[in-house]
Enzyme design. Sequence first.
Site, short mmCIF file in Angstrom:
data_model
loop_
_atom_site.label_atom_id
_atom_site.label_comp_id
_atom_site.label_asym_id
_atom_site.label_seq_id
_atom_site.Cartn_x
_atom_site.Cartn_y
_atom_site.Cartn_z
N TYR A 153 -15.35 28.55 -23.79
CA TYR A 153 -14.38 28.53 -22.69
C TYR A 153 -14.63 27.33 -21.77
O TYR A 153 -13.70 26.60 -21.42
CB TYR A 153 -14.50 29.85 -21.93
CG TYR A 153 -13.56 30.02 -20.76
CD1 TYR A 153 -12.24 30.45 -20.95
CD2 TYR A 153 -13.98 29.77 -19.45
CE1 TYR A 153 -11.38 30.62 -19.89
CE2 TYR A 153 -13.12 29.94 -18.38
CZ TYR A 153 -11.82 30.37 -18.60
OH TYR A 153 -10.97 30.54 -17.53
N1 LIG Z 1 -9.04 35.40 -14.17
C1 LIG Z 1 -9.88 34.47 -13.75
O1 LIG Z 1 -10.83 34.75 -13.04
C2 LIG Z 1 -9.65 33.02 -14.08
C3 LIG Z 1 -10.44 32.04 -13.47
C4 LIG Z 1 -10.23 30.69 -13.77
C5 LIG Z 1 -9.22 30.35 -14.67
N2 LIG Z 1 -8.48 31.32 -15.25
C6 LIG Z 1 -7.44 30.90 -16.21
O2 LIG Z 1 -6.17 31.36 -15.78
C7 LIG Z 1 -5.31 31.54 -16.91
C8 LIG Z 1 -4.70 32.94 -16.86
O3 LIG Z 1 -5.75 33.89 -16.89
P1 LIG Z 1 -5.55 35.41 -16.48
O4 LIG Z 1 -6.79 35.82 -15.79
O5 LIG Z 1 -4.24 35.61 -15.81
O6 LIG Z 1 -5.55 36.09 -17.95
P2 LIG Z 1 -4.81 37.37 -18.50
O7 LIG Z 1 -5.58 37.76 -19.71
O8 LIG Z 1 -4.56 38.38 -17.44
O9 LIG Z 1 -3.37 36.78 -18.93
C9 LIG Z 1 -3.27 35.81 -19.94
C10 LIG Z 1 -1.86 35.82 -20.51
O10 LIG Z 1 -1.82 34.85 -21.56
C11 LIG Z 1 -1.22 35.44 -22.71
N3 LIG Z 1 -1.73 34.78 -23.91
C12 LIG Z 1 -2.97 34.85 -24.42
N4 LIG Z 1 -3.05 34.14 -25.56
C13 LIG Z 1 -1.82 33.60 -25.76
C14 LIG Z 1 -1.26 32.77 -26.78
N5 LIG Z 1 -1.98 32.38 -27.84
N6 LIG Z 1 0.04 32.41 -26.67
C15 LIG Z 1 0.79 32.82 -25.62
N7 LIG Z 1 0.32 33.62 -24.64
C16 LIG Z 1 -0.97 34.00 -24.72
C17 LIG Z 1 -1.58 36.92 -22.65
O11 LIG Z 1 -0.70 37.73 -23.42
C18 LIG Z 1 -1.47 37.17 -21.14
O12 LIG Z 1 -0.16 37.54 -20.76
C19 LIG Z 1 -6.18 31.29 -18.13
O13 LIG Z 1 -5.99 29.97 -18.59
C20 LIG Z 1 -7.59 31.48 -17.61
O14 LIG Z 1 -8.54 30.78 -18.35
C21 LIG Z 1 -8.65 32.64 -14.99
#
Ligand SMILES: NC(=O)c1ccc[n+]([C@@H]2O[C@H](COP(=O)([O-])OP(=O)(O)OC[C@H]3O[C@@H](n4cnc5c(N)ncnc54)[C@H](O)[C@@H]3O)[C@@H](O)[C@H]2O)c1
Length: 246
Positions: A153
Amino acid sequence: MNLPLAGQVAIVTGGARGIGLGIAQALQRDGARVAIWDLDVNATSLRDAGFSPDHVERVDVASLESVEHGFARTVEALGHVDILVNNAGINGPVAPCWEYPVDAWHTVLAVDLNSVFYGCRVAIPHMRARGGGRIVNVASIAGKEGVQFISGYSAAKAGVIAFTKSAAKELAKDKVLINCVAPAMVETELFAEMSDAHIDASKAKIPMGRFLQIEEVGAMVSWIASPACSFTTGFTFDLTGGRATY
Ligand SMILES: NC(=O)c1ccc[n+]([C@@H]2O[C@H](COP(=O)([O-])OP(=O)(O)OC[C@H]3O[C@@H](n4cnc5c(N)ncnc54)[C@H](O)[C@@H]3O)[C@@H](O)[C@H]2O)c1
């Protein structure tokens, strides 16, 4: 009232829930018509949030073919695309790098990094032809610092940051601005893939002593995607409550 994104069309990948859903809501609130791309297009989270996207497309962002198809269908439905938010991502396993499963490594790199390249590869010619656009890539503090036990990641998110810098320089004269946000921990379903110890350790590193709120990400992304953000490209905007002051 003149909304900042009136007349614009945005795509938010991974917009069915979590941070992506919050970004999609913020963009729509600021006047954009919003298309959501996700694997899970029947997500109850959309209904629960009372949010009606202007278009929904089932897209696997790890597949170039799927991204190309989704882009064509979105243009067909909404006419054009001005804003692309590459948000979809997965955390992958929590394991030392020497035990990190090889298959999972490839999957994490495909969903978290290749997806950004594919989205840009497809959207940039359209934006250049239209005379401008905005791309916002959702990276992570993990991409700036490298977080132990999530090496795949972290590597993917560092790749997103470097890719954004390269693309920004290539696009600087085309009025297509491309930036990243680097959030710290937000409480979303991504937490299900993390251990309690990992979550506690992450919170302890945030000087503000709390997790990031999805609304804070939405507000920042909407501003970066707006005409008000006009002289910043290739940058990684911080969302870490004081953890990263660089
Ligand atoms: N949650 C955190 O603490 C955090 C921190 C830093 C960065 N992020 C980043 O923010 C972004 C969103 O994360 P989140 O926490 O909302 O995650 P989440 O798991 O709640 O949501 C992710 C969404 O992406 C979709 N998804 C996954 N794989 C996919 C694919 N191959 N094609 C299309 N859609 C796909 C899922 O169905 C889901 O709706 C990510 O890039 C994550 O790395 C999250």
